[in-house]
Design a protein around this motif. Structure first.
Motif, PDB file in Angstrom:
ATOM      1  N   GLU A   1       0.802  -1.220   0.000  1.00 61.65           N
ATOM      2  CA  GLU A   1       0.000   0.000   0.000  1.00 61.65           C
ATOM      3  C   GLU A   1       0.837   1.274   0.000  1.00 61.65           C
TER       4      GLU A   1
ATOM      5  N   GLN B   1      -0.988   2.391  -4.240  1.00 60.08           N
ATOM      6  CA  GLN B   1      -2.010   3.435  -4.340  1.00 60.08           C
ATOM      7  C   GLN B   1      -2.280   3.797  -5.802  1.00 60.08           C
TER       8      GLN B   1
ATOM      9  N   TYR C   1      -5.792   3.273  -7.555  1.00 61.56           N
ATOM     10  CA  TYR C   1      -6.453   4.507  -8.000  1.00 61.56           C
ATOM     11  C   TYR C   1      -7.167   4.290  -9.334  1.00 61.56           C
TER      12      TYR C   1
END
Length: 288
Positions: A24, A29, A33
């Motif tokens: 993470e 991310q 996303y």
């Protein structure tokens, strides 16, 4: 009925994608996303519906079907990069490279593509030979014989006037290859006969071209807010499209032809394939 079934498929797909775990940090991310940032989920939905069309269980192939969305998302991240289509927005949000930078966007795409094959290789309650066949076919569809080739042809075509055959060649690879392998995945893992798998192939081939024709039409008729990406970007990049070659009315006629071909391809099925028929109509009528 179609909308309910479609939403049911998407809920399963989104729930599975939300539960995927990886580091993470900023890399994770960046991957998440773009992966969970909306999307129609057409490819995994098509795989699940195709599995049920041949008598299989959709839930049993969910990891493999969702892998198709990872591959599709990777292609979108790379497609938006300045070296490719140079788009700042995707699905109504800033493109990945505008948020995380070009380097991490490239690596996020690489990570999603690689992770997809980890998912496809997970043990499934199906014949091992069928699973191996699917792994090979997905690799071919996503690679230099399929989607990647389509991207290359698309880049090389910028600023050139193409024939209808050349436009179809681009989109049979760039868009069509992954739609075709989605349908074939469902047919193969669902235990379909070769006749059923070939029918699903013809259906998805027509659907792939219809999808791109509709995209070209929406690029002219849609607005950026609805599309979730800049409208008329094809015009700005001087791309040859179905409307630029056939005119807007001609492109709509060609769209109707491809949707008709998709419907006709399903005639070999004796059991109900109403969802697949409705999916073809959805592709033709969608507004984004």
């Amino acid at each position: 009925m179609f909308r309910t079934s479609f939403e049911s498929y998407v809920e399963k797909i989104d729930a599975f994608l939300e539960c995927l775990s990886w580091d993470e940090g900023t890399m994770g991310q960046s991957m998440r996303y773009s992966l969970v940032g909306g999307g129609k989920r057409i490819r995994p939905v098509l795989a699940l519906a195709a599995a049920e069309a041949v008598g299989g269980q959709a839930d049993s192939i969910l990891p493999s079907a969702c892998a198709l969305e990872l591959i599709h998302t990777y292609s979108l991240i790379h497609d938006d990069l300045p070296a490719m289509d140079n788009d700042d927005y995707r699905r109504g949000r800033l493109a990945n490279h505008k948020v995380f930078g070009e380097g991490k966007a490239i690596l996020a795409g690489d990570g999603l593509l690689t992770y997809a094959f980890e998912l496809i290789a997970r043990p499934l309650p199906v014949n091992a030979e069928r699973q191996l066949r699917v792994i090979q076919e997905v690799a071919q569809a996503a690679g230099p014989e399929g989607m990647v080739l389509g991207q290359v042809l698309d880049l090389e075509a910028e600023g050139k006037t193409l024939t209808l055959g050349e436009i179809e060649q681009i989109h049979q690879h760039k868009t069509g290859a992954m739609l075709v392998v989605s349908a074939r995945m469902g047919g193969i893992l669902g235990g379909g006969t070769e006749a059923q798998i070939q029918a699903l192939t013809r259906y998805a081939q027509a659907l792939g071209l219809a999808f791109q024709i509709k995209d070209d039409i929406l690029d002219l008729e849609g607005d950026s807010a609805t599309l979730g990406k800049p409208a008329q970007s094809d015009l700005e990049q001087e791309k040859s499209t179905y409307p630029s070659l056939l005119g807007l009315a001609g492109a709509k006629e060609e769209l109707a032809v491809k949707i008709k071909e998709a419907h006709e391809a399903l005639s070999v099925f004796t059991q109900s394939v109403d969802f697949l028929h409705s999916l073809a109509d959805y592709i033709a009528d969608r507004m984004h």
